[in-house]
Design a protein around this motif. Sequence first.
Motif, mmCIF file in Angstrom:
data_model
loop_
_atom_site.group_PDB
_atom_site.id
_atom_site.type_symbol
_atom_site.label_atom_id
_atom_site.label_comp_id
_atom_site.label_asym_id
_atom_site.label_seq_id
_atom_site.Cartn_x
_atom_site.Cartn_y
_atom_site.Cartn_z
ATOM 1 N N SER A 1 14.377 9.666 -1.700
ATOM 2 C CA SER A 1 14.344 10.068 -3.305
ATOM 3 C C SER A 1 12.957 10.629 -3.623
ATOM 4 O O SER A 1 12.091 9.620 -3.317
ATOM 5 C CB SER A 1 15.020 9.107 -4.216
ATOM 6 O OG SER A 1 14.333 9.302 -5.212
ATOM 7 N N GLU A 2 12.947 11.742 -4.231
ATOM 8 C CA GLU A 2 11.482 12.070 -4.558
ATOM 9 C C GLU A 2 11.099 11.171 -5.940
ATOM 10 O O GLU A 2 9.806 10.994 -5.980
ATOM 11 C CB GLU A 2 11.849 13.748 -5.322
ATOM 12 C CG GLU A 2 11.950 14.628 -4.036
ATOM 13 C CD GLU A 2 10.337 15.132 -3.569
ATOM 14 O OE1 GLU A 2 10.422 14.767 -2.306
ATOM 15 O OE2 GLU A 2 9.507 15.082 -4.321
ATOM 16 N N GLU A 3 11.962 10.471 -6.414
ATOM 17 C CA GLU A 3 11.613 9.588 -7.576
ATOM 18 C C GLU A 3 11.005 8.277 -7.217
ATOM 19 O O GLU A 3 10.622 7.522 -7.805
ATOM 20 C CB GLU A 3 12.699 9.022 -8.425
ATOM 21 C CG GLU A 3 13.399 10.398 -8.993
ATOM 22 C CD GLU A 3 12.260 11.329 -9.600
ATOM 23 O OE1 GLU A 3 12.140 12.561 -9.060
ATOM 24 O OE2 GLU A 3 11.620 10.808 -10.459
ATOM 25 N N PRO B 1 10.274 2.578 -7.536
ATOM 26 C CA PRO B 1 10.338 3.880 -8.182
ATOM 27 C C PRO B 1 8.903 4.269 -8.253
ATOM 28 O O PRO B 1 7.987 3.408 -8.517
ATOM 29 C CB PRO B 1 10.867 3.526 -9.687
ATOM 30 C CG PRO B 1 11.956 2.243 -9.214
ATOM 31 C CD PRO B 1 11.348 1.448 -8.116
ATOM 32 N N LYS B 2 8.621 5.444 -8.195
ATOM 33 C CA LYS B 2 7.112 5.993 -8.314
ATOM 34 C C LYS B 2 6.543 5.500 -9.368
ATOM 35 O O LYS B 2 5.479 5.277 -9.659
ATOM 36 C CB LYS B 2 7.249 7.416 -8.523
ATOM 37 C CG LYS B 2 6.089 8.412 -8.140
ATOM 38 C CD LYS B 2 6.302 9.935 -8.119
ATOM 39 C CE LYS B 2 6.866 10.236 -6.952
ATOM 40 N NZ LYS B 2 6.740 11.820 -6.797
ATOM 41 N N LEU C 1 1.009 -1.178 0.050
ATOM 42 C CA LEU C 1 0.023 0.009 -0.158
ATOM 43 C C LEU C 1 0.960 1.311 0.101
ATOM 44 O O LEU C 1 1.839 1.351 0.870
ATOM 45 C CB LEU C 1 -0.683 0.074 1.081
ATOM 46 C CG LEU C 1 -1.748 1.343 1.234
ATOM 47 C CD1 LEU C 1 -2.665 1.665 0.362
ATOM 48 C CD2 LEU C 1 -2.596 1.174 2.834
ATOM 49 N N VAL C 2 0.790 2.005 -1.060
ATOM 50 C CA VAL C 2 1.685 3.310 -1.089
ATOM 51 C C VAL C 2 1.410 4.304 -0.135
ATOM 52 O O VAL C 2 -0.165 4.659 0.038
ATOM 53 C CB VAL C 2 1.698 3.764 -2.638
ATOM 54 C CG1 VAL C 2 2.398 5.037 -2.713
ATOM 55 C CG2 VAL C 2 2.152 2.679 -3.493
ATOM 56 N N GLU C 3 2.268 4.548 0.689
ATOM 57 C CA GLU C 3 1.864 5.501 1.867
ATOM 58 C C GLU C 3 2.640 6.901 1.725
ATOM 59 O O GLU C 3 2.175 7.786 2.441
ATOM 60 C CB GLU C 3 2.324 4.837 3.359
ATOM 61 C CG GLU C 3 1.591 3.719 3.691
ATOM 62 C CD GLU C 3 1.900 3.224 4.983
ATOM 63 O OE1 GLU C 3 2.001 1.984 5.320
ATOM 64 O OE2 GLU C 3 2.233 4.007 6.036
ATOM 65 N N GLY C 4 3.353 6.991 0.749
ATOM 66 C CA GLY C 4 4.268 8.521 0.787
ATOM 67 C C GLY C 4 5.266 8.269 -0.220
ATOM 68 O O GLY C 4 5.617 7.182 -0.956
#
Length: 436
Positions: free
Chosen positions: A392-394, A409-410, A384-387
């Motif tokens: 790294s912003e990527e 990676p995003k 589950l993507v939390e943030g």
Amino acid sequence: MIPFYIETYGCQMNVSDSEVVASLLAGSGYVPCSRWEEARILLINTCSIRENAEKRVMNRLDHFARLKKKNPQLRVGVLGCMATRLKEQLLEHPAVDWVVGPDSYRHLPAMMGSPASAPLQTQLSLTETYADITPYRGREQTVTSFVTIMRGCDNLCAYCIVPYVRGRERSRDPQSIQAEVEALQKDGFKEVTLLGQNVNSYRWKAGEETVSFAGLLERIALAVPNLRIRFTTSHPKDMQDDVLHVMANHHNICKQIHLPVQSGSNAVLAKMNRKYTRETYLDRIRSIRTILPGCGISTDLIAGFCAETEEDHRLTLELMKEVRFDQAFMFQYSQRPNTLAARHYPDDVPEEEKTRRLSEIIALQNRLSLESNRADVGKTMEVLVEGTSKRSEEDLFGRTDTGKVCVFPKGTNRVGDLVHVRITSCTAATLKGDIV
Ligand code: SF4
């Protein structure tokens, strides 16, 4: 509207309590603000679990006292476990206007509203659960949330101050818990953690109806099929197989259990008044691994408790190797005032010896966590993507069903998405991979 800011220390229970306080105030003519610099009222929700936790709060109060010198309109309130433990002593601090314990938050609006009100409210309750209060959840958190299902604790572990500052155990009405969790799903939250000092002793009784923790867990799992469900904290003496079977029967209950063991020595466990033995603890672990293969297991460990010998310490290390915990929260014994241990047992393990034993425990756990994560390399896991990753912003981060942190990676994914990640590498603390 008077702006207020709540600074929260300690456990998830305090995070959840701060949301209850924010709701009580927001409904009484106060408005929450996101930075303490903007506030006219500063509330600090405190923790007494270890000496360091209290020292941090006292330093913060000293800072607030300096702010008050520059801005005499500023008002400060101390909430949480230190409020119950220290009571009127805290009112002697130049920063402090109000002292309010964990069961007295309903008094806060009136206390803040009229200078004539008593500045101290720390009475513990046998019934208060704030079941009718909808917590105020700030905009910064939209994916995961905590829901308190019970308050207080009856276990009286010898080293623990919780029963003295949070009172006796009381379980919350299951209907109000279900309503709060359903509202979270409706508001777009993706995961909820059910909170209690010892969730396994949850017991709601009304007329003929009795709801156990297994019963509550099943009810919530059925009520919110699209919400991931976690719970903490469990107690080995109350962890029954019925809970494990409910977990096995519902895909939306995360396969992760936090089961504090504290020590691997029966002599130390008895002195700690933990009410289980090394053998019964290992039996619980066997049940978890049989009914829930692959379940994530984490624990709490205390090094250097009163009269702990080198042999006791060795038994703790042996138990860790036998269970192979995925993660652990590890501390050295910090004597807390008025606890059973403080009243009856000398704190006789030298500090440097506590520190040496703790570092051995940490080194071993880091090795076990790394081995546990290495075993996940090559697997594809639901996360589950939390943030956004701190590094790294990527990259994004989230947690697996088993409670492990995973970075990847995003791509085109966003916070709140459930993604599948193929694990390619790891550290002791983190899994790394690519979205598949
Ligand atoms: S179970 Fe023991 S350690 Fe946990 S809160 Fe209760 S008294 Fe403290």
